[in-house]
Design a protein around this motif. Structure first.
Motif, short mmCIF file in Angstrom:
data_model
loop_
_atom_site.label_atom_id
_atom_site.label_comp_id
_atom_site.label_asym_id
_atom_site.label_seq_id
_atom_site.Cartn_x
_atom_site.Cartn_y
_atom_site.Cartn_z
N UNK A 72 0.85 -1.18 0.00
CA UNK A 72 0.00 0.00 0.00
C UNK A 72 0.89 1.23 0.00
N UNK A 73 0.56 2.19 -0.84
CA UNK A 73 1.26 3.47 -0.88
C UNK A 73 0.22 4.58 -0.83
N UNK A 74 0.24 5.37 0.23
CA UNK A 74 -0.67 6.51 0.34
C UNK A 74 -0.03 7.68 -0.40
N UNK A 75 -0.77 8.23 -1.36
CA UNK A 75 -0.26 9.34 -2.17
C UNK A 75 -0.66 10.69 -1.61
N UNK A 76 -1.86 10.74 -1.01
CA UNK A 76 -2.38 12.03 -0.56
C UNK A 76 -3.51 11.80 0.42
N UNK A 77 -3.57 12.65 1.44
CA UNK A 77 -4.66 12.66 2.42
C UNK A 77 -5.02 14.11 2.62
N UNK A 82 -14.95 19.83 7.52
CA UNK A 82 -14.66 19.54 8.92
C UNK A 82 -14.85 18.06 9.29
N UNK A 83 -15.71 17.36 8.56
CA UNK A 83 -15.97 15.95 8.83
C UNK A 83 -15.93 15.10 7.57
N UNK A 84 -15.08 15.50 6.63
CA UNK A 84 -14.93 14.73 5.40
C UNK A 84 -13.48 14.82 4.93
N UNK A 85 -13.06 13.79 4.21
CA UNK A 85 -11.68 13.74 3.73
C UNK A 85 -11.59 12.80 2.54
N UNK A 86 -10.51 12.95 1.79
CA UNK A 86 -10.19 12.03 0.70
C UNK A 86 -8.79 11.49 0.94
N UNK A 87 -8.60 10.22 0.58
CA UNK A 87 -7.30 9.58 0.62
C UNK A 87 -7.06 8.96 -0.75
N UNK A 88 -5.97 9.36 -1.38
CA UNK A 88 -5.59 8.76 -2.66
C UNK A 88 -4.46 7.77 -2.39
N UNK A 89 -4.58 6.59 -2.97
CA UNK A 89 -3.59 5.55 -2.71
C UNK A 89 -3.41 4.64 -3.91
N UNK A 90 -2.34 3.88 -3.86
CA UNK A 90 -2.08 2.81 -4.81
C UNK A 90 -1.90 1.53 -4.00
N UNK A 101 -0.83 -6.23 -10.23
CA UNK A 101 -1.85 -5.27 -10.62
C UNK A 101 -1.70 -4.04 -9.72
N UNK A 102 -1.77 -2.88 -10.33
CA UNK A 102 -1.65 -1.62 -9.61
C UNK A 102 -3.02 -0.95 -9.60
N UNK A 115 -16.49 9.04 14.67
CA UNK A 115 -15.99 7.85 13.96
C UNK A 115 -15.90 8.11 12.47
N UNK A 116 -14.79 7.72 11.88
CA UNK A 116 -14.61 7.83 10.43
C UNK A 116 -15.20 6.60 9.74
N UNK A 117 -15.80 6.84 8.56
CA UNK A 117 -16.37 5.77 7.75
C UNK A 117 -15.96 5.95 6.29
N UNK A 118 -15.71 4.83 5.63
CA UNK A 118 -15.47 4.84 4.19
C UNK A 118 -16.80 5.10 3.49
N UNK A 119 -16.83 6.06 2.57
CA UNK A 119 -18.05 6.38 1.83
C UNK A 119 -18.05 5.71 0.46
N UNK A 120 -17.07 6.07 -0.38
CA UNK A 120 -17.00 5.52 -1.72
C UNK A 120 -15.68 5.89 -2.37
N UNK A 121 -15.52 5.41 -3.60
CA UNK A 121 -14.34 5.72 -4.40
C UNK A 121 -14.75 6.62 -5.55
N UNK A 122 -13.91 7.59 -5.85
CA UNK A 122 -14.24 8.55 -6.91
C UNK A 122 -13.24 8.47 -8.06
N UNK A 123 -12.53 7.36 -8.19
CA UNK A 123 -11.58 7.19 -9.28
C UNK A 123 -10.15 7.49 -8.85
N UNK A 124 -9.25 7.47 -9.77
CA UNK A 124 -7.84 7.65 -9.45
C UNK A 124 -7.27 8.81 -10.10
#
Length: 124
Positions: A72-77, A82-90, A101-102, A115-124
């Motif tokens: 796992x490589x985190x590219x950006x957080x 105030x209660x939302x975030x995005x994490x880009x990763x490979x 596969x990448x 508590x933080x929850x995963x919402x969805x993916x918006x692409x790469x």
């Protein structure tokens, strides 16, 4: 138990283990890393618990053939509110003897009641 699958270099018991046991994630990146570790460990219960109720599937199965998660490589957080975030990763994985596969993704997260929850993916 050994090194945490999420790639921090920390021991699992001091990294993602407490989150899998119910300790809230400090931020969206910690939750995303713990979810990656849960995929490696095939912990469907944790994945469902950490999925936002508005997008959570009813069940989660680990179908054959199962991937071997490699890295796992985190590219950006970034906080998007105030209660939302995005994490880009490979995430890299292999199925059987196939090529690596990448998978690149931008995941969205929401915080509710501390508590933080995963919402969805918006692409790469």
């Amino acid at each position: 138990m050994g090194a945490c699958p999420c790639g921090t270099g920390r021991d699992y018991d001091d990294c993602c283990g407490p989150l899998h046991a119910g300790v809230p994630a400090a931020d969206a990146q910690a939750l995303m890393r713990s979810r990656y570790s849960a995929y490696v460990r095939e912990d469907a219960d944790y994945l469902l618990r950490s999925w936002h109720r508005s997008t959570r599937p009813h069940a989660l199965a680990f179908d054959e053939p199962r991937p071997a998660w490699l890295r796992l490589e985190v590219l950006r957080h970034v906080a998007t509110g105030p209660d939302s975030a995005e994490v880009e990763f490979v995430a890299r994985y292999r199925i059987g003897g196939g090529s690596v596969v990448r998978m690149r993704e931008r995941s969205r997260f929401l915080r509710e009641d501390g508590n933080w929850f995963y919402l969805d993916a918006v692409g790469g």
